[in-house]
Motif scaffolding. Sequence first.
Motif, mmCIF file in Angstrom:
data_model
loop_
_atom_site.group_PDB
_atom_site.id
_atom_site.type_symbol
_atom_site.label_atom_id
_atom_site.label_comp_id
_atom_site.label_asym_id
_atom_site.label_seq_id
_atom_site.Cartn_x
_atom_site.Cartn_y
_atom_site.Cartn_z
ATOM 1 N N TYR A 1 0.865 -1.175 0.000
ATOM 2 C CA TYR A 1 0.000 0.000 0.000
ATOM 3 C C TYR A 1 0.899 1.221 0.000
ATOM 4 O O TYR A 1 1.869 1.291 0.764
ATOM 5 C CB TYR A 1 -0.902 -0.029 1.237
ATOM 6 N N ILE B 1 1.091 5.698 -0.484
ATOM 7 C CA ILE B 1 0.356 6.962 -0.425
ATOM 8 C C ILE B 1 1.289 8.089 -0.832
ATOM 9 O O ILE B 1 2.498 8.055 -0.519
ATOM 10 C CB ILE B 1 -0.157 7.252 1.001
ATOM 11 N N TYR C 1 1.719 12.118 -0.024
ATOM 12 C CA TYR C 1 1.311 13.206 0.857
ATOM 13 C C TYR C 1 1.905 14.518 0.363
ATOM 14 O O TYR C 1 2.990 14.549 -0.202
ATOM 15 C CB TYR C 1 1.809 12.976 2.289
ATOM 16 N N GLY D 1 0.967 20.143 8.565
ATOM 17 C CA GLY D 1 1.202 18.707 8.575
ATOM 18 C C GLY D 1 0.993 18.108 7.195
ATOM 19 O O GLY D 1 0.369 18.723 6.328
ATOM 20 N N PRO D 2 1.543 16.902 6.969
ATOM 21 C CA PRO D 2 1.332 16.223 5.689
ATOM 22 C C PRO D 2 -0.159 15.991 5.442
ATOM 23 O O PRO D 2 -0.903 15.639 6.366
ATOM 24 C CB PRO D 2 2.075 14.902 5.876
ATOM 25 N N PHE E 1 -2.979 14.006 2.945
ATOM 26 C CA PHE E 1 -3.203 12.898 2.011
ATOM 27 C C PHE E 1 -3.596 13.441 0.635
ATOM 28 O O PHE E 1 -4.453 14.317 0.523
ATOM 29 C CB PHE E 1 -4.328 12.026 2.573
ATOM 30 N N LEU F 1 3.217 3.404 8.352
ATOM 31 C CA LEU F 1 3.686 3.955 7.093
ATOM 32 C C LEU F 1 5.119 4.450 7.260
ATOM 33 O O LEU F 1 5.436 5.132 8.231
ATOM 34 C CB LEU F 1 2.800 5.111 6.654
ATOM 35 N N LYS G 1 1.657 24.616 19.430
ATOM 36 C CA LYS G 1 2.190 24.643 18.076
ATOM 37 C C LYS G 1 3.696 24.930 18.089
ATOM 38 O O LYS G 1 4.441 24.444 17.243
ATOM 39 C CB LYS G 1 1.458 25.688 17.235
ATOM 40 N N TYR H 1 -0.359 7.882 16.294
ATOM 41 C CA TYR H 1 1.079 7.812 16.051
ATOM 42 C C TYR H 1 1.757 9.120 16.451
ATOM 43 O O TYR H 1 1.145 10.188 16.410
ATOM 44 C CB TYR H 1 1.361 7.609 14.552
ATOM 45 N N TYR I 1 5.270 11.032 15.034
ATOM 46 C CA TYR I 1 6.362 11.084 14.083
ATOM 47 C C TYR I 1 7.248 12.273 14.419
ATOM 48 O O TYR I 1 6.761 13.303 14.890
ATOM 49 C CB TYR I 1 5.846 11.258 12.646
ATOM 50 N N GLN J 1 9.960 14.952 12.622
ATOM 51 C CA GLN J 1 10.478 15.458 11.348
ATOM 52 C C GLN J 1 11.700 16.314 11.614
ATOM 53 O O GLN J 1 11.608 17.331 12.311
ATOM 54 C CB GLN J 1 9.415 16.251 10.597
ATOM 55 N N LYS K 1 13.515 17.502 6.718
ATOM 56 C CA LYS K 1 12.136 17.124 6.391
ATOM 57 C C LYS K 1 11.900 15.618 6.450
ATOM 58 O O LYS K 1 10.852 15.152 6.021
ATOM 59 C CB LYS K 1 11.720 17.634 4.996
ATOM 60 N N PHE K 2 12.878 14.848 6.954
ATOM 61 C CA PHE K 2 12.681 13.409 7.021
ATOM 62 C C PHE K 2 11.704 13.072 8.145
ATOM 63 O O PHE K 2 11.892 13.510 9.280
ATOM 64 C CB PHE K 2 14.021 12.707 7.238
ATOM 65 N N LEU K 3 10.679 12.286 7.820
ATOM 66 C CA LEU K 3 9.645 11.899 8.779
ATOM 67 C C LEU K 3 9.919 10.489 9.275
ATOM 68 O O LEU K 3 9.949 9.539 8.493
ATOM 69 C CB LEU K 3 8.273 11.910 8.096
ATOM 70 N N ILE L 1 8.838 7.491 12.185
ATOM 71 C CA ILE L 1 7.878 7.089 13.191
ATOM 72 C C ILE L 1 8.579 6.902 14.536
ATOM 73 O O ILE L 1 9.730 6.431 14.603
ATOM 74 C CB ILE L 1 7.140 5.795 12.777
ATOM 75 N N PHE M 1 4.934 15.398 14.891
ATOM 76 C CA PHE M 1 3.588 15.281 14.341
ATOM 77 C C PHE M 1 2.859 14.120 14.975
ATOM 78 O O PHE M 1 3.383 13.001 15.080
ATOM 79 C CB PHE M 1 3.632 15.046 12.822
ATOM 80 N N GLY N 1 -4.810 5.749 4.811
ATOM 81 C CA GLY N 1 -3.830 6.768 5.139
ATOM 82 C C GLY N 1 -4.044 7.315 6.534
ATOM 83 O O GLY N 1 -5.054 7.054 7.180
ATOM 84 N N TYR N 2 -3.031 8.071 6.987
ATOM 85 C CA TYR N 2 -3.165 8.728 8.265
ATOM 86 C C TYR N 2 -3.692 10.136 8.054
ATOM 87 O O TYR N 2 -3.495 10.738 7.004
ATOM 88 C CB TYR N 2 -1.809 8.924 8.950
ATOM 89 N N THR N 3 -4.265 10.679 9.123
ATOM 90 C CA THR N 3 -4.556 12.102 9.181
ATOM 91 C C THR N 3 -3.597 12.709 10.189
ATOM 92 O O THR N 3 -3.516 12.233 11.328
ATOM 93 C CB THR N 3 -6.008 12.351 9.619
ATOM 94 N N PHE N 4 -2.850 13.710 9.743
ATOM 95 C CA PHE N 4 -1.836 14.330 10.584
ATOM 96 C C PHE N 4 -2.354 15.595 11.248
ATOM 97 O O PHE N 4 -3.201 16.308 10.692
ATOM 98 C CB PHE N 4 -0.603 14.712 9.753
ATOM 99 N N GLY N 5 -1.792 15.875 12.423
ATOM 100 C CA GLY N 5 -1.973 17.172 13.035
ATOM 101 C C GLY N 5 -1.079 18.196 12.362
ATOM 102 O O GLY N 5 -0.310 17.869 11.442
ATOM 103 N N SER N 6 -1.130 19.415 12.830
ATOM 104 C CA SER N 6 -0.372 20.497 12.198
ATOM 105 C C SER N 6 1.053 20.614 12.734
ATOM 106 O O SER N 6 1.818 21.442 12.255
ATOM 107 C CB SER N 6 -1.108 21.828 12.357
#
Lengths: 115, 112
Positions: free
Chosen positions: A32, A34, A36, A43-44, A46, A103, B9, B33, B35, B37, B41-43, B45, B90, B100-105
Amino acid sequence: GESVGLHLPTLSVQEGDNSIINCAYSNSASDYFIWYKQESGKGPQFIIDIRSNMDKRQGQRVTVLLNKTVKHLSLQIAATQPGDSAVYFCAENKGGGGSNYKLTFGKGTLLTVNP
Amino acid sequence: DTAVSQTPKYLVTQMGNDKSIKCEQNLGHDTMYWYKQDSKKFLKIMFSYNNKELIINETVPNRFSPKSPDKAHLNLHINSLELGDSAVYFCASGAGQNYGYTFGSGTRLTVV
């Protein structure tokens, strides 16, 4: 144009042109993927996903292509707009299934759209 | 209504201090999760929790301690902060495998 490099790759295009962002993934068992988009200070977000049983998927102005033979993923953006300027990441599911799902993100490509 | 919200923030603190970052999601997801960064810019986990249970701990120093009081919250506490902890952190939530994930800001942590 395409972008390569060991550090954060950069792609610069003119507004209205098509953009192609590339990603090489590492695990042939990943099933799978994705893309982003990360805008500055956010934030990233989708964009589009694709499962390994497909080789192409289209969204609004975006297309993802998957080549499992060479472990390559690409994101095509049609008629690139200034609002598309951002860092783009590919991500793959390397962590197995169930609650171990995670991921793993690639290095990212900085897309700059010139007006 | 923000789906995944993190506070604060921005966080600027001195070396050796202890700080916490809070995260809440209102998407009803079971998995959350953290993460990190870095400046390139490397993300990467750090942790994942599934319904309050720690699932993934990616060899993060034990100065970092996540806590999940319920499945909608995942907080990150960091003890004895070091300069190398400076990064953007994050929080994200996910609906499960092959979603997919939903990320915070993000929370930009600066250790001085």
